[in-house]
Design a protein around this motif. Structure first.
Motif: not given
Length: 391
Positions: A268-277
């Protein structure tokens, strides 16, 4: 007999395979109909020969030998004439020279006579008229089969046929589901990876000319190729997971979510991030797969409706809600809940205008209910959306 029919009806409504259904039928028939052995015969392709598909109580030698043509012996005649046929005394049948036997039929009866003396063959006919085969009952003493004996065996055969039809329908549905999933993966491969690689190929072909004309534009094009290749790799990883269900079960939740986010961002070219413990506790497979599918559905909804420029996926521990009792699924080791949050800065929506039976939301809610979780949605028009899943 009534108990047996009820048990057969229970199996009829089960998800057992056809082989399991057939083995159940012969086992149950042997007990209920007081037979020493039972076999189900089926035609072999278009050869006109019937062979044993399932049996209990027969010798291996007889099973190998028993290839019965249509119209021969009790079994072949029952299939052709579509009515029960009997051999009340196998030895007397062999001695009766008024009824000629071909060599193969005589060999079958000779082998049968070493253990059994009587046979009742009942046709197995589907409601629409197709003959599935025969249900053969073997007895170690001569029998005088009366109308009641034949009626009981026929009633059992009718119930068995319904169970077989149910199993066959289940197999057809499973095959249709496999074909449907294969078509979906082929569409995904075409819509994502193929088109991404095609775009990368076009840019790569033009790159030498762009570089010569303007090095800055060439560097931008090179960066575009890198992004497209990275996106194609992320999509391929997702498709490989879909093709290998065991990979989904063996991978940890962080790997699964990372692939989801990377594939979404590249597509999608959308800025996406993952934050996981980091979780030291083992997450149950149904919860892990449920969270994976929920994330997949939420990202799909964002791509389709949200018009977002930024998305964040968060997986973290959470303290239990004191107002809610821990379910048996919650981790007893760490005494913590798991919280999945998917946030976007898109256009949001009016929750009052979206009913609870909306397809996407209903699927997600069903998955959440499947592992006894809780879902909360926070959104309003123009203010983005935050979906929180707690288990």
């Amino acid at each position: 007999m009534a108990l047996s029919l009820r048990e057969t009806l229970r199996v009829l409504n089960s998800n057992r395979s056809l082989d399991q259904i057939l083995q159940f039928i012969v086992h149950q028939a042997r007990e209920v109909l007081s037979a020493q052995a039972v076999a189900i015969y089926r035609p072999v392709d278009q050869s006109g020969i019937m062979q044993i598909q399932a049996q209990e109580g027969l010798s291996d030698t007889y099973v190998r030998l028993a290839r019965i043509p249509f119209g021969r012996l009790a079994t072949g005649n029952a299939a052709v004439m579509r009515k029960p046929m009997t051999i009340c005394d196998v030895n007397q049948r062999l001695k009766n020279r008024n009824l000629a036997l071909d060599e193969d039929s005589e060999a079958i009866l000779l082998q049968l006579s070493t253990h059994y003396r009587a046979l009742l063959a009942v046709p197995m006919i589907f409601p629409r008229g197709e003959v599935y085969g025969t249900l053969d009952l073997y007895y170690d003493t001569p029998q005088q089969f009366n109308d009641e004996d034949i009626a009981i065996a026929s009633a059992y055969s009718d119930q068995a046929v319904l169970a077989i039809e149910n199993a066959r329908m289940g197999e057809r549905l499973a095959q249709a589901a496999v074909l449907s999933e294969r078509d979906r993966l082929a569409r995904d491969l075409h819509d994502t990876v193929t088109q991404t690689l095609f775009s990368a190929s076009l840019i790569a072909d033009a790159l030498p000319v762009l570089w010569e004309q303007d090095e800055a534009n060439g560097r931008m094009a090179l960066q575009e190729v890198r992004q497209l290749a990275s996106g194609a790799l992320a999509e391929m990883r997702m498709l490989l997971f879909e093709l290998r269900p065991e990979a989904l079960l063996s991978a940890d939740i962080f790997t699964l979510l990372r692939h989801q986010v990377d594939a979404f961002s590249s597509r999608t070219r959308v800025k996406a991030s993952l934050r996981a413990e980091h979780f030291e506790c083992q997450m149950p497979a149904d919860v892990k797969i449920g969270l994976y599918r929920i994330t997949q559905e939420l990202l799909h909804n964002i791509e389709k409706h949200a018009q977002a420029s930024e998305v964040q996926v968060i997986l973290e521990h959470a303290d239990p809600d004191p107002q809610r009792k821990l379910s048996k699924l919650h981790c007893r080791q760490c005494r913590k809940c798991v919280r999945l949050v998917v946030v976007d800065n898109g256009r949001g929506f009016d929750q009052k205008a979206v009913t609870s039976d909306h397809m996407g939301l209903r699927i997600i809610q069903e998955r959440v209910d499947g592992f006894n979780g809780r879902m909360d949605i926070h959104t309003q028009p123009g203010a983005g959306t935050r979906v929180e899943i707690v288990w």
